[in-house]
Design a protein around this motif. Structure first.
Motif, PDB file in Angstrom:
ATOM      1  N   PRO A 197       0.813  -1.218   0.000  1.00  9.32           N
ATOM      2  CA  PRO A 197       0.000   0.000   0.000  1.00  9.32           C
ATOM      3  C   PRO A 197       0.846   1.268   0.000  1.00  9.32           C
ATOM      4  N   GLY A 198       0.363   2.271  -0.723  1.00  9.95           N
ATOM      5  CA  GLY A 198       1.035   3.559  -0.761  1.00  9.95           C
ATOM      6  C   GLY A 198       0.267   4.590   0.045  1.00  9.95           C
ATOM      7  N   PRO A 199       0.875   5.742   0.305  1.00  3.81           N
ATOM      8  CA  PRO A 199       0.280   6.748   1.185  1.00  3.81           C
ATOM      9  C   PRO A 199      -1.020   7.368   0.670  1.00  3.81           C
ATOM     10  N   GLU A 200      -1.342   7.190  -0.591  1.00  5.80           N
ATOM     11  CA  GLU A 200      -2.599   7.706  -1.147  1.00  5.80           C
ATOM     12  C   GLU A 200      -3.601   6.595  -1.417  1.00  5.80           C
ATOM     13  N   ASP A 201      -3.226   5.359  -1.197  1.00  3.63           N
ATOM     14  CA  ASP A 201      -4.080   4.223  -1.550  1.00  3.63           C
ATOM     15  C   ASP A 201      -5.312   4.110  -0.671  1.00  3.63           C
ATOM     16  N   VAL A 202      -6.399   3.660  -1.305  1.00  2.34           N
ATOM     17  CA  VAL A 202      -7.646   3.345  -0.621  1.00  2.34           C
ATOM     18  C   VAL A 202      -7.706   1.821  -0.549  1.00  2.34           C
ATOM     19  N   VAL A 203      -7.781   1.312   0.683  1.00  2.00           N
ATOM     20  CA  VAL A 203      -7.633  -0.114   0.952  1.00  2.00           C
ATOM     21  C   VAL A 203      -8.791  -0.595   1.816  1.00  2.00           C
ATOM     22  N   ALA A 204      -9.161  -1.862   1.678  1.00  2.00           N
ATOM     23  CA  ALA A 204     -10.163  -2.459   2.569  1.00  2.00           C
ATOM     24  C   ALA A 204      -9.570  -3.665   3.271  1.00  2.00           C
ATOM     25  N   ASP A 205      -9.794  -3.715   4.581  1.00  2.00           N
ATOM     26  CA  ASP A 205      -9.420  -4.857   5.411  1.00  2.00           C
ATOM     27  C   ASP A 205     -10.668  -5.717   5.555  1.00  2.00           C
ATOM     28  N   LEU A 206     -10.646  -6.897   4.989  1.00  2.00           N
ATOM     29  CA  LEU A 206     -11.802  -7.787   4.984  1.00  2.00           C
ATOM     30  C   LEU A 206     -11.770  -8.670   6.229  1.00  2.00           C
ATOM     31  N   ILE A 264     -18.941  -0.155  -0.199  1.00  2.00           N
ATOM     32  CA  ILE A 264     -17.895   0.858  -0.385  1.00  2.00           C
ATOM     33  C   ILE A 264     -18.022   1.366  -1.817  1.00  2.00           C
ATOM     34  N   ASP A 265     -18.274   2.660  -1.953  1.00  2.00           N
ATOM     35  CA  ASP A 265     -18.571   3.232  -3.265  1.00  2.00           C
ATOM     36  C   ASP A 265     -17.346   3.576  -4.095  1.00  2.00           C
ATOM     37  N   GLU A 266     -16.224   3.895  -3.448  1.00  2.00           N
ATOM     38  CA  GLU A 266     -15.058   4.275  -4.245  1.00  2.00           C
ATOM     39  C   GLU A 266     -14.235   3.042  -4.615  1.00  2.00           C
ATOM     40  N   PRO A 267     -13.649   3.057  -5.817  1.00  2.00           N
ATOM     41  CA  PRO A 267     -12.819   1.918  -6.229  1.00  2.00           C
ATOM     42  C   PRO A 267     -11.617   1.767  -5.304  1.00  2.00           C
ATOM     43  N   LEU A 268     -11.252   0.537  -5.024  1.00  2.00           N
ATOM     44  CA  LEU A 268     -10.168   0.237  -4.089  1.00  2.00           C
ATOM     45  C   LEU A 268      -8.864  -0.039  -4.826  1.00  2.00           C
ATOM     46  N   ASP A 269      -7.786   0.485  -4.250  1.00  2.00           N
ATOM     47  CA  ASP A 269      -6.458   0.170  -4.774  1.00  2.00           C
ATOM     48  C   ASP A 269      -6.022  -1.221  -4.332  1.00  2.00           C
ATOM     49  N   ALA A 270      -6.534  -1.671  -3.171  1.00  2.00           N
ATOM     50  CA  ALA A 270      -6.129  -2.975  -2.646  1.00  2.00           C
ATOM     51  C   ALA A 270      -7.128  -3.464  -1.607  1.00  2.00           C
ATOM     52  N   VAL A 271      -7.172  -4.768  -1.443  1.00  2.38           N
ATOM     53  CA  VAL A 271      -7.886  -5.410  -0.338  1.00  2.38           C
ATOM     54  C   VAL A 271      -6.928  -6.391   0.309  1.00  2.38           C
ATOM     55  N   PHE A 272      -7.138  -6.609   1.594  1.00  2.00           N
ATOM     56  CA  PHE A 272      -6.329  -7.608   2.286  1.00  2.00           C
ATOM     57  C   PHE A 272      -7.166  -8.240   3.376  1.00  2.00           C
ATOM     58  N   SER A 273      -6.721  -9.387   3.810  1.00  2.85           N
ATOM     59  CA  SER A 273      -7.313 -10.021   4.988  1.00  2.85           C
ATOM     60  C   SER A 273      -6.239 -10.836   5.682  1.00  2.85           C
ATOM     61  N   THR A 274      -6.336 -10.843   6.989  1.00  4.15           N
ATOM     62  CA  THR A 274      -5.408 -11.624   7.792  1.00  4.15           C
ATOM     63  C   THR A 274      -6.208 -12.547   8.689  1.00  4.15           C
ATOM     64  N   MET A 275      -6.055 -13.818   8.458  1.00  2.00           N
ATOM     65  CA  MET A 275      -6.665 -14.875   9.256  1.00  2.00           C
ATOM     66  C   MET A 275      -8.199 -14.850   9.225  1.00  2.00           C
ATOM     67  N   THR A 276      -8.772 -14.315   8.141  1.00  2.00           N
ATOM     68  CA  THR A 276     -10.230 -14.289   8.015  1.00  2.00           C
ATOM     69  C   THR A 276     -10.726 -14.826   6.675  1.00  2.00           C
ATOM     70  N   PHE A 277      -9.849 -15.156   5.763  1.00  2.00           N
ATOM     71  CA  PHE A 277     -10.274 -15.654   4.445  1.00  2.00           C
ATOM     72  C   PHE A 277     -11.256 -16.806   4.604  1.00  2.00           C
ATOM     73  N   HIS A 278     -10.989 -17.695   5.547  1.00  2.00           N
ATOM     74  CA  HIS A 278     -11.855 -18.858   5.759  1.00  2.00           C
ATOM     75  C   HIS A 278     -13.256 -18.466   6.225  1.00  2.00           C
TER      76      HIS A 278
END
Length: 183
Positions: free
Chosen positions: A34-43, A95-109
């Motif tokens: 992720p970069g300092p301007e990125d819009v990210v979602a933690d799933l 979430i209405d704005e397009p995301l630069d990235a998504v991530f998840s930690t220990m929740t994919f399952h």
């Protein structure tokens, strides 16, 4: 896989620094850079344990969790200014704005279904990145959820590729898997 959520009465376990033994901050950030301007979602943000680490590197972080109780605990702990709590399922991400990235930690399952993965792909900008780290089905199951509730890296690859996410790296490890990819 059966859908379940982490019990908010045990939320203090989500703040245990020993979690870094399975996925370090550097490793997590390297998965989707992720970069300092990125819009990210933690799933599956829970109490924000890893969300806080990503918030220090990103512009805006949407902390998505199905349990409003987890957001309440996160607010009590202290929410960084650039974190926006969102109570929803992954397959119905509001979430209405397009995301630069998504991530998840220990929740994919907890969320990985074809519908959820389609929603992830729809939410990403072209070239948007994904970074997943979770308990692997190929582990021994001494920590984390029961083995039968887990996915292996190959399962995650299949779910990602089915919605057009190109997987750049996916590997099972001792108890976890990691996956990095992009749309």
């Amino acid at each position: 896989m059966g859908f379940h959520t982490f019990d908010p009465d045990r939320a203090d376990q989500l703040e245990d620094p020993s979690r870094y033994e399975y996925v370090s901050v550097d490793e997590l950030l390297a998965l989707f850079d992720p970069g300092p301007e990125d819009v990210v979602a933690d799933l599956g943000s829970g109490t924000g344990f890893y969300t806080d680490d990503v918030a220090a590197a990103a512009g805006t972080v949407y902390a998505l969790d199905v349990q409003s109780e987890m957001h309440d605990i996160y607010r009590e702990k202290g929410l960084p200014e650039n974190v926006v709590p969102v109570t929803a399922t992954v397959d119905a991400m509001p979430i209405d704005e397009p995301l630069d990235a998504v991530f998840s930690t220990m929740t994919f399952h907890e969320f990985a279904t074809p519908e959820a993965m389609e929603a992830v792909a729809d939410a990403l900008k072209p070239g948007g990145r994904v970074g997943f780290a979770d308990w692997t089905r190929n582990g021994k199951g001494t920590d984390g959820p029961p083995v039968e509730e887990r996915y292996a890296a190959a399962d995650a690859v299949e779910l990602c590729e089915a919605v057009g996410i190109e997987v750049h790296r996916a590997e099972d490890r001792r108890e976890t898997f990691v996956l990095e990819g992009s749309l």
